[in-house]
Write an enzyme that holds these catalytic residues in place. Sequence first.
Site, mmCIF file in Angstrom:
data_model
loop_
_atom_site.group_PDB
_atom_site.id
_atom_site.type_symbol
_atom_site.label_atom_id
_atom_site.label_comp_id
_atom_site.label_asym_id
_atom_site.label_seq_id
_atom_site.Cartn_x
_atom_site.Cartn_y
_atom_site.Cartn_z
ATOM 1 N N HIS A 117 5.583 -16.333 5.009
ATOM 2 C CA HIS A 117 5.155 -16.331 3.723
ATOM 3 C C HIS A 117 4.998 -17.568 3.007
ATOM 4 C CE1 HIS A 117 4.368 -11.837 3.896
ATOM 5 N NE2 HIS A 117 5.334 -11.488 4.282
ATOM 6 N N ASP A 124 1.973 -8.601 5.419
ATOM 7 C CA ASP A 124 2.951 -7.599 5.325
ATOM 8 C C ASP A 124 1.728 -6.306 5.139
ATOM 9 O OD1 ASP A 124 5.173 -8.305 5.695
ATOM 10 O OD2 ASP A 124 5.739 -8.623 3.322
ATOM 11 N N GLU A 181 10.824 -5.565 10.623
ATOM 12 C CA GLU A 181 9.634 -4.775 9.694
ATOM 13 C C GLU A 181 8.045 -4.724 10.557
ATOM 14 O OE1 GLU A 181 11.561 -7.433 6.223
ATOM 15 O OE2 GLU A 181 9.494 -7.849 6.472
#
Length: 204
Positions: A117, A124, A181
């Site tokens: 990121h 995301d 995730e």
Amino acid sequence: MRIKWFLIFTFNGLAFAQFLPEDTVLVDIQKINPRIKVEIRYATTNNFTGRKLYNVEKCFLRKFVAMKLDSVQRDLEKFGLGLKVWDCYRPLSVQKILWSIVPDERYVANPAKGSRHNRGCAVDLTLVDSLGNELPMPTGYDDFTEKAHRDYYNLPDTLIKNRTILENVMKKYGFIPLPTEWWHFDCEGWEKFSILDIPLEEIK
């Protein structure tokens, strides 16, 4: 902010401006494809920290990443689906805050190494229907339990199906899924880019 367009360096006491390749520029995803929904959680208090960490609610990505995400959106639209992004480029200073709360590399990258990121090369996100409603997924965003893992299958078939649709279409366009995730994807080639700590409100 001109920093996204060129790099200033000195040689023998003289300053030079080196223009950066277009792919290194951070761009607003909605200027690339305005049909991609944006709900930046860290620009609100609706996140696991309970704090507002960004001053603007925008998704910035390296241009080559944004173009790949545009391809994902266009592909999904053929089936009446689309994307909603929750986080994109994240300044290193914010990464340090997240790490101070959850110092667990399964879910939060150690700022000493930096996150994808922080390089503008990770996103995301989730799936939405043609009306912008989120499709059911195994967990909510930033759920730090095994239910968020990609290899967790003690779930209703619908949730597994939706998770798989998202994963397959992202992989098709060069995104690498994070095992822990279901919402996190890194773009291939991320390692070529440096860690940034530019506040979102300074990116033009």
